[in-house]
Scaffold this active site. Structure first.
Site, short mmCIF file in Angstrom:
data_model
loop_
_atom_site.label_atom_id
_atom_site.label_comp_id
_atom_site.label_asym_id
_atom_site.label_seq_id
_atom_site.Cartn_x
_atom_site.Cartn_y
_atom_site.Cartn_z
CB SER A 1 -1.10 -0.09 1.14
OG SER A 1 -2.09 0.64 0.77
CG ASP B 1 -5.03 -0.47 0.70
OD1 ASP B 1 -5.44 -1.54 1.32
OD2 ASP B 1 -4.98 -0.34 -0.50
#
Ligand code: GLA
Length: 460
Positions: A143, A188
């Site tokens: 991420s 995320d």
């Protein structure tokens, strides 16, 4: 690595060399590893990720005009500048400035609206200059993109003296990332915005809920990067968005079935209102129907052709689904490269994975590592066989992790390469690292996952 404010000294000096002035604050945004719940978030179903102590760090100084200037300590990312006074335009796919633009493009109207509501209209929007450094591998499923979006969000808010609640930041930045062209869910941005140290989170969506979960006390979590890049803004984008389309089409097929079928319509009276696989999952749970039953009755095990779906759902519905997931219409590129539109396997994965996430959240409360390991291993098999996210290199690494003594090993993140996450008994941790490395000393680094908390601003 950046825990103490004085450990920012090198970054601060480099900032001064780049921008001739001192930075006024530092922004830290960590990456994350997902322990379980893959490709569930954009179906509004749960995920269980944790932040890691690999992070993006930005030294920042607000400007008095509407310019943003970005520099990076990594020469692979050359300097960028743009104005925030008009509509922002997306750069080339893969351009790192797109992540900052994504955040700012969403924030400007939000800040202006909030100020207007508070009667504070008129304060000019200001830009900033920032030097970014990162020890988070890009395109590795950890991420880095959302960390960059959230870091830019915090930098822009702080430069404009604007306070944003972490939960609001998570929601705004989830939408913001669409600017880059992916139809991602909100995992995320939520974990990066909301984490506290030494925990992982059970995250549910719409409304956003994040419940802290204890990390297992008798296990260690490791991350190993396969080195196989899966860039969601580039090559992996179509593969990712394809699955988002397939999940939504699977929902439509089940909805139509439940609305029209004589034997089912009384069982699921609200089916006409379903809008996501989460609605289907919850409706089955509330009606005490196993989701497997509905899935089996409603959806073909074989992939669908575009024509079959047009006929079943109507061309408008299908086209609308593709558009909302940022994909071209069925039939042409990139769809013609793939062997049909896969609905049964996608929905089966999403539903079973959601069951697993809920069971995992219970297992960790009892510190039951055996159950946790089983769920993670099953999750990997499902990602590989039903969602088709794995690669030969990832499979070799998973096998190697098991040979080195792992309890569980699974692909983590969007897939198509990237990292695996491994669960190892605490007492076996050193042995694991030795044995895993021993098989291939040239292998990429093994990261011990540790959560230092989510994104934050450090005043200087
Ligand atoms: C990427 C996306 C997330 C999530 C995962 C897969 O990381 O950004 O929203 O969909 O893939 O679980």
């Amino acid at each position: 690595m950046y825990d103490e404010p004085n450990s920012f000294d090198a970054l601060k000096s480099q900032f001064k060399r780049s921008f001739q002035e001192e930075p006024t604050f530092i922004v830290v945004a960590p990456g994350r590893v997902n322990l379980l719940g893959e490709h569930t978030d954009y179906n509004l179903l749960p995920v269980a990720p944790m932040c890691i102590d690999r992070e993006i760090v930005m030294a920042v100084r607000e400007r008095n005009d509407a310019e943003v200037r970005l520099e990076n300590t990594d020469p692979a990312f050359s300097g960028r500048s743009f104005s925030v006074s008009g509509k922002l335009t997306r750069g080339e796919p893969g351009d790192w400035a797109n992540y900052a633009k994504a955040a700012i493009d969403t924030l400007i109207p939000f800040i202006e609206k909030t100020r207007a509501e508070k009667g504070k209209r008129g304060a000019p929007i200001r830009g900033f200059e920032a030097l970014t450094c990162s020890n988070l591998p890009p395109a590795a499923g950890l991420s880095s993109s959302s960390a960059m979006v959230v870091a830019s969000c915090l930098a822009f808010c702080a430069a404009n003296g604007f306070e944003l609640e972490p939960a609001k930041m998570a929601e705004l930045m989830r939408k913001a990332e669409r600017f880059v062209g992916t139809a991602g869910g909100g995992m995320d941005q939520a974990v990066i915005s909301l984490s506290e140290p030494d925990e992982f989170l059970l995250i549910e969506f719409d409304p956003l809920k994040a419940a802290p979960l204890p990390l297992p006390t008798d296990a260690r979590i490791f991350i190993v990067d396969s080195g196989e890049k899966a860039d969601k803004a580039l090559g992996a984008k179509d593969e990712y968005n394809r699955r988002a389309v397939e999940c939504l089409l699977a929902m439509h097929v089940m909805r139509k079935f439940a609305v029209e079928d004589v034997a089912w319509k009384d069982e699921l009276p609200e089916a006409g209102k379903w809008a996501s696989l989460r609605d289907v999952y919850n409706a089955c749970r509330d009606a005490e129907i196993a989701w497997q039953q509905l899935l089996y009755a409603a959806v073909s095990r074989n992939p669908y052709s575009p024509e079959e779906l047009f006929e079943k759902l109507g061309r408008d519905v299908v086209e609308q689904v593709c558009a909302t997931r940022q994909m071209p219409a069925l039939g042409g590129e990139p769809w013609c490269r793939w062997n049909g539109i896969v609905l049964y396997e996608r929905a089966a994965h999403v539903f079973a994975e959601s069951d697993r996430v809920f069971r995992l959240s219970e297992a960790v409360k009892n510190n039951d590592m055996g159950v946790m390991a089983t769920l993670m291993n099953e999750g990997h098999a499902s990602c590989r066989d039903l969602f088709h996210l794995s690669t030969p290199r990832i499979e070799r690494m998973i096998a190697r992790a098991h040979r080195a003594g792992a309890f569980a090993a699974r692909i983590t993140g969007a897939g198509f390469g990237g990292c695996i996450v491994v669960l190892v008994a605490k007492d076996e941790a050193e042995n694991f690292v030795r044995k895993f490395w021993g098989e291939d000393p040239a292998a990429s680094e093994i990261i011990a996952a540790k959560c230092n908390g989510g994104a934050r601003v450090v005043a200087l």
